[in-house]
Design a protein around this motif. Structure first.
Motif, PDB file in Angstrom:
ATOM      1  N   GLU A  84      17.945  -4.950 -14.169  1.00 48.83           N
ATOM      2  CA  GLU A  84      16.562  -4.631 -13.837  1.00 48.83           C
ATOM      3  C   GLU A  84      16.266  -4.912 -12.364  1.00 48.83           C
ATOM      4  O   GLU A  84      15.679  -4.083 -11.667  1.00 48.83           O
ATOM      5  CB  GLU A  84      15.605  -5.441 -14.712  1.00 48.83           C
ATOM      6  CG  GLU A  84      14.131  -5.216 -14.375  1.00 48.83           C
ATOM      7  CD  GLU A  84      13.196  -6.173 -15.087  1.00 48.83           C
ATOM      8  OE1 GLU A  84      11.986  -6.090 -14.837  1.00 48.83           O
ATOM      9  OE2 GLU A  84      13.662  -7.010 -15.872  1.00 48.83           O
ATOM     10  N   ILE A  85      16.668  -6.088 -11.878  1.00 54.39           N
ATOM     11  CA  ILE A  85      16.351  -6.408 -10.483  1.00 54.39           C
ATOM     12  C   ILE A  85      17.159  -5.547  -9.516  1.00 54.39           C
ATOM     13  O   ILE A  85      16.686  -5.240  -8.415  1.00 54.39           O
ATOM     14  CB  ILE A  85      16.513  -7.909 -10.172  1.00 54.39           C
ATOM     15  CG1 ILE A  85      17.971  -8.362 -10.272  1.00 54.39           C
ATOM     16  CG2 ILE A  85      15.612  -8.745 -11.070  1.00 54.39           C
ATOM     17  CD1 ILE A  85      18.202  -9.779  -9.755  1.00 54.39           C
ATOM     18  N   ASN A  91       9.834  -6.139  -4.413  1.00 55.36           N
ATOM     19  CA  ASN A  91       8.845  -5.271  -3.763  1.00 55.36           C
ATOM     20  C   ASN A  91       7.454  -5.895  -3.858  1.00 55.36           C
ATOM     21  O   ASN A  91       6.678  -5.884  -2.897  1.00 55.36           O
ATOM     22  CB  ASN A  91       8.851  -3.892  -4.423  1.00 55.36           C
ATOM     23  CG  ASN A  91      10.224  -3.270  -4.434  1.00 55.36           C
ATOM     24  OD1 ASN A  91      10.672  -2.736  -3.436  1.00 55.36           O
ATOM     25  ND2 ASN A  91      10.916  -3.354  -5.559  1.00 55.36           N
ATOM     26  N   PHE A  92       7.143  -6.445  -5.025  1.00 53.11           N
ATOM     27  CA  PHE A  92       5.858  -7.113  -5.230  1.00 53.11           C
ATOM     28  C   PHE A  92       5.766  -8.382  -4.389  1.00 53.11           C
ATOM     29  O   PHE A  92       4.704  -8.708  -3.843  1.00 53.11           O
ATOM     30  CB  PHE A  92       5.674  -7.429  -6.711  1.00 53.11           C
ATOM     31  CG  PHE A  92       4.356  -8.076  -7.035  1.00 53.11           C
ATOM     32  CD1 PHE A  92       3.160  -7.496  -6.652  1.00 53.11           C
ATOM     33  CD2 PHE A  92       4.310  -9.268  -7.731  1.00 53.11           C
ATOM     34  CE1 PHE A  92       1.935  -8.090  -6.954  1.00 53.11           C
ATOM     35  CE2 PHE A  92       3.096  -9.871  -8.048  1.00 53.11           C
ATOM     36  CZ  PHE A  92       1.905  -9.279  -7.648  1.00 53.11           C
ATOM     37  N   ILE A  93       6.873  -9.101  -4.258  1.00 51.70           N
ATOM     38  CA  ILE A  93       6.901 -10.319  -3.444  1.00 51.70           C
ATOM     39  C   ILE A  93       6.591  -9.990  -1.985  1.00 51.70           C
ATOM     40  O   ILE A  93       5.821 -10.696  -1.319  1.00 51.70           O
ATOM     41  CB  ILE A  93       8.267 -11.018  -3.572  1.00 51.70           C
ATOM     42  CG1 ILE A  93       8.520 -11.466  -5.006  1.00 51.70           C
ATOM     43  CG2 ILE A  93       8.386 -12.184  -2.603  1.00 51.70           C
ATOM     44  CD1 ILE A  93       7.469 -12.378  -5.591  1.00 51.70           C
ATOM     45  N   VAL A  94       7.174  -8.928  -1.477  1.00 52.36           N
ATOM     46  CA  VAL A  94       6.908  -8.502  -0.096  1.00 52.36           C
ATOM     47  C   VAL A  94       5.433  -8.145   0.062  1.00 52.36           C
ATOM     48  O   VAL A  94       4.791  -8.511   1.064  1.00 52.36           O
ATOM     49  CB  VAL A  94       7.824  -7.321   0.283  1.00 52.36           C
ATOM     50  CG1 VAL A  94       7.406  -6.693   1.605  1.00 52.36           C
ATOM     51  CG2 VAL A  94       9.281  -7.799   0.376  1.00 52.36           C
ATOM     52  N   ALA A 142      11.859 -11.329   6.161  1.00 52.00           N
ATOM     53  CA  ALA A 142      11.992 -12.532   5.339  1.00 52.00           C
ATOM     54  C   ALA A 142      12.711 -12.244   4.024  1.00 52.00           C
ATOM     55  O   ALA A 142      13.319 -13.148   3.445  1.00 52.00           O
ATOM     56  CB  ALA A 142      10.610 -13.121   5.056  1.00 52.00           C
ATOM     57  N   ALA A 143      12.657 -11.000   3.555  1.00 50.98           N
ATOM     58  CA  ALA A 143      13.248 -10.632   2.271  1.00 50.98           C
ATOM     59  C   ALA A 143      14.624  -9.983   2.408  1.00 50.98           C
ATOM     60  O   ALA A 143      15.269  -9.696   1.384  1.00 50.98           O
ATOM     61  CB  ALA A 143      12.314  -9.679   1.534  1.00 50.98           C
ATOM     62  N   LEU A 145       5.586   0.380   1.666  1.00 45.30           N
ATOM     63  CA  LEU A 145       6.240  -0.476   0.673  1.00 45.30           C
ATOM     64  C   LEU A 145       5.339  -1.631   0.244  1.00 45.30           C
ATOM     65  O   LEU A 145       5.104  -1.813  -0.956  1.00 45.30           O
ATOM     66  CB  LEU A 145       7.575  -0.987   1.214  1.00 45.30           C
ATOM     67  CG  LEU A 145       8.671   0.074   1.408  1.00 45.30           C
ATOM     68  CD1 LEU A 145       9.834  -0.484   2.204  1.00 45.30           C
ATOM     69  CD2 LEU A 145       9.146   0.594   0.071  1.00 45.30           C
ATOM     70  N   PRO A 146       4.776  -2.442   1.173  1.00 47.13           N
ATOM     71  CA  PRO A 146       3.845  -3.485   0.734  1.00 47.13           C
ATOM     72  C   PRO A 146       2.430  -2.960   0.456  1.00 47.13           C
ATOM     73  O   PRO A 146       1.705  -3.531  -0.353  1.00 47.13           O
ATOM     74  CB  PRO A 146       3.850  -4.480   1.892  1.00 47.13           C
ATOM     75  CG  PRO A 146       4.222  -3.680   3.091  1.00 47.13           C
ATOM     76  CD  PRO A 146       5.170  -2.632   2.588  1.00 47.13           C
ATOM     77  N   TYR A 147       2.057  -1.879   1.135  1.00 54.11           N
ATOM     78  CA  TYR A 147       0.699  -1.333   0.978  1.00 54.11           C
ATOM     79  C   TYR A 147       0.475  -0.789  -0.424  1.00 54.11           C
ATOM     80  O   TYR A 147      -0.498  -1.128  -1.100  1.00 54.11           O
ATOM     81  CB  TYR A 147       0.475  -0.249   2.034  1.00 54.11           C
ATOM     82  CG  TYR A 147      -0.733   0.619   1.802  1.00 54.11           C
ATOM     83  CD1 TYR A 147      -2.021   0.124   2.021  1.00 54.11           C
ATOM     84  CD2 TYR A 147      -0.591   1.933   1.379  1.00 54.11           C
ATOM     85  CE1 TYR A 147      -3.134   0.927   1.810  1.00 54.11           C
ATOM     86  CE2 TYR A 147      -1.686   2.742   1.174  1.00 54.11           C
ATOM     87  CZ  TYR A 147      -2.960   2.236   1.385  1.00 54.11           C
ATOM     88  OH  TYR A 147      -4.054   3.032   1.175  1.00 54.11           O
ATOM     89  N   ALA A 148       1.390   0.043  -0.904  1.00 55.64           N
ATOM     90  CA  ALA A 148       1.266   0.653  -2.233  1.00 55.64           C
ATOM     91  C   ALA A 148       1.914  -0.275  -3.255  1.00 55.64           C
ATOM     92  O   ALA A 148       2.902   0.073  -3.905  1.00 55.64           O
ATOM     93  CB  ALA A 148       1.911   2.035  -2.238  1.00 55.64           C
ATOM     94  N   PHE A 149       1.345  -1.466  -3.402  1.00 51.19           N
ATOM     95  CA  PHE A 149       2.000  -2.541  -4.143  1.00 51.19           C
ATOM     96  C   PHE A 149       2.220  -2.231  -5.615  1.00 51.19           C
ATOM     97  O   PHE A 149       3.087  -2.820  -6.255  1.00 51.19           O
ATOM     98  CB  PHE A 149       1.199  -3.844  -4.004  1.00 51.19           C
ATOM     99  CG  PHE A 149      -0.117  -3.851  -4.716  1.00 51.19           C
ATOM    100  CD1 PHE A 149      -0.209  -4.302  -6.024  1.00 51.19           C
ATOM    101  CD2 PHE A 149      -1.265  -3.396  -4.091  1.00 51.19           C
ATOM    102  CE1 PHE A 149      -1.421  -4.305  -6.690  1.00 51.19           C
ATOM    103  CE2 PHE A 149      -2.482  -3.399  -4.752  1.00 51.19           C
ATOM    104  CZ  PHE A 149      -2.568  -3.844  -6.057  1.00 51.19           C
ATOM    105  N   GLY A 150       1.469  -1.298  -6.170  1.00 49.32           N
ATOM    106  CA  GLY A 150       1.633  -0.968  -7.579  1.00 49.32           C
ATOM    107  C   GLY A 150       2.489   0.255  -7.832  1.00 49.32           C
ATOM    108  O   GLY A 150       2.688   0.638  -8.988  1.00 49.32           O
TER     109      GLY A 150
END
Length: 412
Positions: A135-136, A334-337, A354-355, A392-397
């Protein structure tokens, strides 16, 4: 097999071999090549550059990436991927007002997971963990650390570490194992914490080292769990077996754990939701890497690691998921970022660094992953057609990933 990716909208995190971990203002720099190509051969990155210098080769399969971005896969340096069962009931308890500490005191939390894991066979535990690993990977993680710590007996801790070893043997992405028997004091040792630490050091640790089952040692340095004396004993015991320390510290309280860890040369200190000026000074005086786990803050509704403060003090920062069944049941980097940008006030560039690049240092994998670099593993993400990498961070969902490549092959 060779692959040539052409017309890439932007190739991100392009770096020459070598280089040091990024600190302070340098974390703002995310090197990229617009209108780029990427050439891979077998499991390694062969070359890259602007399309004007793209090679003409009949040996490579050509893949058009018009409108898409390519960046290195995420490096998740802190997970508890090996566990059995789930803890949805505790999730409901917290909604009704119980704290993490309240749940632990009534036999939930880590002890709950330990009871389930001890009763689970190696075979079943491997299958359950493999599902999470796949999954990850689908979510873009291309290197990962996995801890023990839900065993709390010699047999169960070794079982966890052997599951991790089996995953290492069966998958090509880099996997690092961390020995975390000092995650909680089991019921059998209630009011006998020193005896439990003795058992971890004298009985389990030598077997872990003898069988080559761990790369790091860890301890949950926190009030109600393991104190400074325990933490010092465990770090020093790990050193005797060449196991560097990655320490859980300052999740709920700051009481000298960061200073101790840096003085003893710990490789990383993870959590840091509670951070004082003295802690910042201790980090600045050493080489220990700070690791933030914003998924845990989100799920438990506790403060976020002050990432902005850490970076502004010219320190490095790493992001990881803390994927576990109790306090962060998600391995989605992706959610963490996105959380790092939204809640910790990192820029998209800082969060991606950082990721990926910085995170590779947290696992000692900076020569293998974390950047688009000639000779490194061909572990990378191809996005869908998106307007900017900041999407990527903007469209978090949204799922912005079209495909993930590990060791030069797309994963299915």
């Amino acid at each position: 097999m060779e692959h040539l990716f052409i017309n890439i909208e932007s190739l991100l995190q392009v770096r020459e071999p070598g280089g040091k971990i990024l600190k302070g203002e340098s974390m703002l720099n995310l090197p990229k090549i617009d209108n780029a190509f990427l050439h891979i051969k077998k499991d390694k990155i062969l070359d890259y550059g602007s399309m004007s210098s793209a090679p003409e080769t009949s040996a490579a399969k050509v893949i058009d990436c018009s409108g898409k971005f390519i960046l290195p896969t995420w490096v998740d340096s802190h997970t508890h991927l090996v566990y059995s069962g789930h803890r949805e009931d505790e999730f409901a308890d917290r909604i009704e007002g119980l704290s993490y500490e309240d749940i632990a005191q009534k036999g939930g939390g880590i002890l709950n997971s330990a009871k389930k894991l001890q009763a689970t066979s190696f075979e079943k535990l491997y299958v359950e963990t493999e599902v999470r690993l796949k999954e990850i990977m689908q979510l873009g993680t291309g290197a990962v650390e996995i801890k023990s710590g839900y065993g709390l007996t010699a047999d169960a801790e070794l079982k966890m570490l052997k599951v991790i070893k089996a995953l290492k043997d069966n998958y090509t992405l880099p996997i690092k194992a961390t020995f975390l028997a000092a995650h909680a004091v089991p019921k059998e040792y209630k009011d006998q914490k020193d005896a439990y630490v003795d058992m971890v050091i004298d009985t389990i640790l030598p077997r872990v080292a003898e069988e080559g089952l761990a790369d790091y040692i860890d301890v949950f340095c926190e009030k109600g769990y393991f104190d400074l004396k325990d933490t010092e004993r465990l770090i020093k015991a790990g050193k005797k077996y060449n196991l560097k320390a990655k320490i859980h510290v300052n999740q709920f309280n700051s009481f000298g754990g960061v200073k101790l860890a840096t003085e003893l040369g710990a490789h990383t200190v993870d959590h840091l939701e509670e951070l004082t000026e003295d802690d910042i000074m201790a980090l600045k005086e050493g080489d220990t890497i700070p690791v933030a786990l914003p998924g845990c803050s989100f799920f438990l509704e506790i403060p976020y690691t002050p990432g902005r403060q850490i970076i502004d003090n010219n320190l490095p920062l790493v992001l990881a998921t803390d994927f576990n069944p109790g306090s962060s049941p998600s391995g989605n980097m992706n959610f963490i970022v996105a959380l790092a940008c939204i809640k910790m006030k990192l820029t998209p560039e800082e969060a991606i660094n950082a990721a990926t690049f910085n995170a590779s240092f947290a696992l000692g994998l900076q020569d293998k992953v974390g950047s688009i670099t000639r000779g490194k593993l061909a572990n990378f993400i191809i996005t869908k057609k998106i307007p900017s990498y900041r999407t990527l961070p903007y469209a978090f969902g949204s799922n912005c990933i079209e495909s993930v490549w590990i060791s030069g092959q797309p994963i299915s």
